[in-house]
Design a protein around this motif. Structure first.
Motif, PDB file in Angstrom:
ATOM      1  N   GLY A 112       0.812  -1.212   0.000  1.00 13.35           N
ATOM      2  CA  GLY A 112       0.000   0.000   0.000  1.00 13.35           C
ATOM      3  C   GLY A 112       0.841   1.255   0.000  1.00 13.35           C
ATOM      4  N   ALA A 113       0.405   2.242  -0.745  1.00 14.92           N
ATOM      5  CA  ALA A 113       1.182   3.471  -0.910  1.00 14.92           C
ATOM      6  C   ALA A 113       1.382   4.218   0.398  1.00 14.92           C
ATOM      7  CB  ALA A 113       0.496   4.378  -1.939  1.00 14.92           C
ATOM      8  N   SER A 114       0.340   4.235   1.261  1.00 13.30           N
ATOM      9  CA  SER A 114       0.448   5.000   2.500  1.00 13.30           C
ATOM     10  C   SER A 114       1.503   4.405   3.427  1.00 13.30           C
ATOM     11  CB  SER A 114      -0.906   5.059   3.211  1.00 13.30           C
ATOM     12  OG  SER A 114      -1.348   3.762   3.569  1.00 13.30           O
ATOM     13  N   THR A 115       1.530   3.074   3.531  1.00 10.82           N
ATOM     14  CA  THR A 115       2.538   2.427   4.380  1.00 10.82           C
ATOM     15  C   THR A 115       3.930   2.678   3.843  1.00 10.82           C
ATOM     16  OG1 THR A 115       0.964   0.688   4.967  1.00 10.82           O
ATOM     17  CG2 THR A 115       3.284   0.227   5.355  1.00 10.82           C
ATOM     18  N   ARG A 116       4.086   2.589   2.539  1.00  7.08           N
ATOM     19  CA  ARG A 116       5.395   2.805   1.926  1.00  7.08           C
ATOM     20  C   ARG A 116       5.875   4.237   2.144  1.00  7.08           C
ATOM     21  NH1 ARG A 116       4.034  -0.560  -3.655  1.00  7.08           N
ATOM     22  NH2 ARG A 116       4.103  -2.630  -2.676  1.00  7.08           N
ATOM     23  N   GLU A 117       4.954   5.186   2.065  1.00  8.68           N
ATOM     24  CA  GLU A 117       5.339   6.578   2.290  1.00  8.68           C
ATOM     25  C   GLU A 117       5.777   6.783   3.736  1.00  8.68           C
ATOM     26  OE1 GLU A 117       6.409  10.190   1.024  1.00  8.68           O
ATOM     27  OE2 GLU A 117       5.591   8.592  -0.238  1.00  8.68           O
ATOM     28  N   ARG A 118       5.140   6.100   4.684  1.00  7.23           N
ATOM     29  CA  ARG A 118       5.566   6.198   6.077  1.00  7.23           C
ATOM     30  C   ARG A 118       6.975   5.629   6.261  1.00  7.23           C
ATOM     31  NH1 ARG A 118       0.120   4.644   7.081  1.00  7.23           N
ATOM     32  NH2 ARG A 118       0.713   2.506   7.593  1.00  7.23           N
ATOM     33  N   THR A 119       7.295   4.573   5.514  1.00  9.37           N
ATOM     34  CA  THR A 119       8.654   4.031   5.574  1.00  9.37           C
ATOM     35  C   THR A 119       9.656   5.074   5.107  1.00  9.37           C
ATOM     36  OG1 THR A 119       7.900   1.761   5.192  1.00  9.37           O
ATOM     37  CG2 THR A 119      10.204   2.236   4.704  1.00  9.37           C
ATOM     38  N   HIS A 120       9.369   5.728   3.991  1.00 10.99           N
ATOM     39  CA  HIS A 120      10.264   6.769   3.492  1.00 10.99           C
ATOM     40  C   HIS A 120      10.451   7.875   4.530  1.00 10.99           C
ATOM     41  CE1 HIS A 120       9.823   4.638  -0.153  1.00 10.99           C
ATOM     42  NE2 HIS A 120       8.765   5.261  -0.628  1.00 10.99           N
ATOM     43  N   ASP A 121       9.359   8.287   5.160  1.00 10.92           N
ATOM     44  CA  ASP A 121       9.431   9.368   6.148  1.00 10.92           C
ATOM     45  C   ASP A 121      10.305   8.973   7.343  1.00 10.92           C
ATOM     46  OD1 ASP A 121       7.748  10.828   4.531  1.00 10.92           O
ATOM     47  OD2 ASP A 121       5.933  10.403   5.701  1.00 10.92           O
ATOM     48  N   VAL A 122      10.134   7.737   7.823  1.00  8.55           N
ATOM     49  CA  VAL A 122      10.935   7.277   8.964  1.00  8.55           C
ATOM     50  C   VAL A 122      12.408   7.227   8.590  1.00  8.55           C
ATOM     51  CG1 VAL A 122      11.398   5.342  10.510  1.00  8.55           C
ATOM     52  CG2 VAL A 122       9.037   6.005  10.024  1.00  8.55           C
ATOM     53  N   ILE A 123      12.715   6.694   7.414  1.00 13.44           N
ATOM     54  CA  ILE A 123      14.102   6.600   6.966  1.00 13.44           C
ATOM     55  C   ILE A 123      14.737   7.986   6.887  1.00 13.44           C
ATOM     56  CG2 ILE A 123      15.576   6.087   4.963  1.00 13.44           C
ATOM     57  CD1 ILE A 123      14.882   3.601   6.491  1.00 13.44           C
ATOM     58  N   GLU A 124      14.035   8.928   6.281  1.00 10.30           N
ATOM     59  CA  GLU A 124      14.581  10.279   6.142  1.00 10.30           C
ATOM     60  C   GLU A 124      14.787  10.938   7.502  1.00 10.30           C
ATOM     61  OE1 GLU A 124      12.692  12.819   3.327  1.00 10.30           O
ATOM     62  OE2 GLU A 124      12.600  11.298   1.755  1.00 10.30           O
ATOM     63  N   LYS A 125      13.859  10.734   8.424  1.00  7.26           N
ATOM     64  CA  LYS A 125      13.999  11.342   9.747  1.00  7.26           C
ATOM     65  C   LYS A 125      15.158  10.725  10.516  1.00  7.26           C
ATOM     66  CE  LYS A 125      11.319  12.757  13.794  1.00  7.26           C
ATOM     67  NZ  LYS A 125       9.993  12.778  14.452  1.00  7.26           N
ATOM     68  N   ILE A 126      15.349   9.422  10.402  1.00  9.13           N
ATOM     69  CA  ILE A 126      16.490   8.779  11.059  1.00  9.13           C
ATOM     70  C   ILE A 126      17.784   9.372  10.542  1.00  9.13           C
ATOM     71  CG2 ILE A 126      17.784   6.620  11.282  1.00  9.13           C
ATOM     72  CD1 ILE A 126      15.117   5.151  11.359  1.00  9.13           C
ATOM     73  N   TYR A 127      17.865   9.576   9.222  1.00  9.98           N
ATOM     74  CA  TYR A 127      19.080  10.124   8.632  1.00  9.98           C
ATOM     75  C   TYR A 127      19.345  11.561   9.075  1.00  9.98           C
ATOM     76  CZ  TYR A 127      21.201   6.704   5.570  1.00  9.98           C
ATOM     77  OH  TYR A 127      21.896   5.623   5.106  1.00  9.98           O
ATOM     78  N   THR A 128      18.287  12.344   9.238  1.00  9.12           N
ATOM     79  CA  THR A 128      18.488  13.758   9.551  1.00  9.12           C
ATOM     80  C   THR A 128      18.570  14.045  11.036  1.00  9.12           C
ATOM     81  OG1 THR A 128      16.084  14.121   9.429  1.00  9.12           O
ATOM     82  CG2 THR A 128      17.358  14.508   7.420  1.00  9.12           C
ATOM     83  N   GLU A 129      17.986  13.175  11.885  1.00 11.90           N
ATOM     84  CA  GLU A 129      17.892  13.500  13.304  1.00 11.90           C
ATOM     85  C   GLU A 129      18.642  12.547  14.228  1.00 11.90           C
ATOM     86  OE1 GLU A 129      13.912  14.209  14.591  1.00 11.90           O
ATOM     87  OE2 GLU A 129      13.397  15.453  12.844  1.00 11.90           O
ATOM     88  N   THR A 130      19.284  11.523  13.687  1.00 12.42           N
ATOM     89  CA  THR A 130      20.042  10.593  14.529  1.00 12.42           C
ATOM     90  C   THR A 130      21.389  10.296  13.895  1.00 12.42           C
ATOM     91  OG1 THR A 130      19.442   8.436  13.552  1.00 12.42           O
ATOM     92  CG2 THR A 130      17.811   9.465  15.011  1.00 12.42           C
ATOM     93  N   SER A 131      22.193   9.539  14.612  1.00 11.61           N
ATOM     94  CA  SER A 131      23.496   9.115  14.087  1.00 11.61           C
ATOM     95  C   SER A 131      23.429   7.719  13.484  1.00 11.61           C
ATOM     96  CB  SER A 131      24.514   9.116  15.237  1.00 11.61           C
ATOM     97  OG  SER A 131      24.119   8.204  16.259  1.00 11.61           O
ATOM     98  N   LEU A 132      22.232   7.168  13.352  1.00  8.03           N
ATOM     99  CA  LEU A 132      22.059   5.786  12.941  1.00  8.03           C
ATOM    100  C   LEU A 132      22.131   5.615  11.429  1.00  8.03           C
ATOM    101  CD1 LEU A 132      19.062   4.957  15.307  1.00  8.03           C
ATOM    102  CD2 LEU A 132      21.420   4.131  15.560  1.00  8.03           C
ATOM    103  N   ASN A 133      22.552   4.429  11.013  1.00  7.25           N
ATOM    104  CA  ASN A 133      22.556   4.036   9.610  1.00  7.25           C
ATOM    105  C   ASN A 133      21.198   3.414   9.295  1.00  7.25           C
ATOM    106  OD1 ASN A 133      23.155   3.180   7.010  1.00  7.25           O
ATOM    107  ND2 ASN A 133      24.293   1.381   7.697  1.00  7.25           N
ATOM    108  N   ALA A 134      20.338   4.158   8.611  1.00  7.90           N
ATOM    109  CA  ALA A 134      18.975   3.703   8.327  1.00  7.90           C
ATOM    110  C   ALA A 134      18.947   2.890   7.045  1.00  7.90           C
ATOM    111  CB  ALA A 134      18.038   4.904   8.205  1.00  7.90           C
ATOM    112  N   VAL A 135      18.334   1.715   7.123  1.00  6.09           N
ATOM    113  CA  VAL A 135      18.290   0.793   5.993  1.00  6.09           C
ATOM    114  C   VAL A 135      16.831   0.460   5.670  1.00  6.09           C
ATOM    115  CG1 VAL A 135      18.953  -1.495   5.168  1.00  6.09           C
ATOM    116  CG2 VAL A 135      20.521  -0.177   6.620  1.00  6.09           C
ATOM    117  N   PRO A 136      16.326   0.931   4.541  1.00  6.41           N
ATOM    118  CA  PRO A 136      14.930   0.651   4.204  1.00  6.41           C
ATOM    119  C   PRO A 136      14.747  -0.747   3.619  1.00  6.41           C
ATOM    120  CG  PRO A 136      15.937   1.975   2.492  1.00  6.41           C
ATOM    121  CD  PRO A 136      16.968   1.832   3.567  1.00  6.41           C
ATOM    122  N   HIS A 137      13.627  -1.379   3.962  1.00 11.88           N
ATOM    123  CA  HIS A 137      13.177  -2.549   3.221  1.00 11.88           C
ATOM    124  C   HIS A 137      12.548  -2.038   1.921  1.00 11.88           C
ATOM    125  CE1 HIS A 137      12.767  -5.622   6.731  1.00 11.88           C
ATOM    126  NE2 HIS A 137      13.718  -4.730   6.993  1.00 11.88           N
TER     127      HIS A 137
END
Length: 308
Positions: free
Chosen positions: A68-93
């Motif tokens: 579903g598009a909405s779930t996938r968009e939430r994945t993108h949002d989480v990945i981008e926020k991890i990259y911008t607001e934490t020191s973690l290496n974010a890996v999307p499925h």
């Protein structure tokens, strides 16, 4: 056994436990899996968990990618926020079963632009109402080849110690893993399991058949045993008899279930570490406390606290 003998036996057991943990300290690498939240309350829980686990400095944290598009968009949002607001290496499925080639290209370019260099490439679940799909990709192997044609990603895939439920046989499932490795995957994260022999047999078969892939065991701390039984039937994961006995009578006792869950996970890691396994992937279910306690017991410490 008299009192002195019992005391001596107790001391020996404490020394054994201490030696086990000392041997693990600094020798265990960890990674975590999260899923995109479906509500604001769940979003707050997710980010509390990410902040709690960040100081343990995992190798990476993955974020699942649902249908579903909405779930996938939430994945993108989480990945981008991890990259911008934490020191973690974010890996999307990234799943491909119902995706067009153009959609995959769009997502891939977006990830590369924000700094993603590692992707978990998956086929994804088939639609419930049909064996047919409308995407341009049929297998994870197709997705891996497409990703590699676009950018030089580090690619992880899924592996199944107890065989994928849709596989014709254990051998055909293994051959599918080999095809994914040949296509460019260099890491395979396994489905959760509780019988270590299943994982070790898969590891040994990879070595024997020259399938050069880093095999990472997926560790699931179990706090809801009834839910696990339902999921295990769907995924065809063996639940050993000793687990049934450990969780018996604890439906209304969450604290004891957490203690048992941590004990089982720690013992899994200890056993596999003795077999030479150093990397472990924890399915957090977006809850940090239990995973944090387990990793702390395994020798991973809060790096931010240590530096202060």
């Amino acid at each position: 056994m008299n009192r002195a003998e019992r005391l001596y036996s107790h001391v020996q057991e404490l020394e054994r436990i201490n030696n086990d943990f000392a041997s693990l300290s600094g020798n265990v690498n960890i990674s975590f899996e999260f899923f995109p939240p479906r509500s604001e309350d769940m979003n707050q829980v997710l980010w509390q968990s990410i902040k709690k686990l960040e100081p343990l400095q995992p190798d990476f944290v993955s974020v699942t990618y649902g249908a579903g598009a909405s779930t996938r968009e939430r994945t993108h949002d989480v990945i981008e926020k991890i990259y911008t607001e934490t020191s973690l290496n974010a890996v999307p499925h990234l799943t491909c079963i119902d995706a067009s080639e153009a959609e995959i290209e769009q997502v891939t370019h977006r990830y590369w632009e924000i700094g993603v260099r590692h992707i978990v490439a998956l086929r994804g679940d088939k639609p419930d109402d049909s064996d047919k799909h409308n995407g341009d990709f049929t297998y994870a192997t197709d997705l891996i080849k497409k990703l590699k044609s676009l950018y030089d990603f580090d690619i992880s895939v899924a592996a199944y110690p107890e065989v994928h439920p849709e596989a014709e046989s254990a051998q055909s499932d293994f051959e599918n893993l080999k095809r994914k490795v040949d296509a460019g995957a260099n890491r395979a994260i396994t489905q959760f399991f509780f019988n270590a022999e299943h994982f070790l047999r898969l590891r040994d078969k990879c070595v024997r058949d020259n399938v050069e892939v880093e095999l990472i065991p997926g560790i699931l701390p179990v706090t809801n045993f009834l839910q696990l039984l339902k999921f295990a039937r769907f995924t065809q994961v063996e639940i050993p008899g000793w687990m049934h006995k450990l969780y018996q009578g604890l439906d209304q006792d969450p604290i004891t279930r957490q203690l048992i869950a941590s004990h089982i996970a720690i013992e899994q890691v200890k056993l596999l570490a003795k077999e030479g396994i150093k990397n472990f992937h924890f399915y957090t279910l977006n809850r940090a406390d239990l995973t944090y306690a387990i990793c702390h017991s395994l020798g991973r410490r809060d790096c931010f606290a240590a530096a202060s």
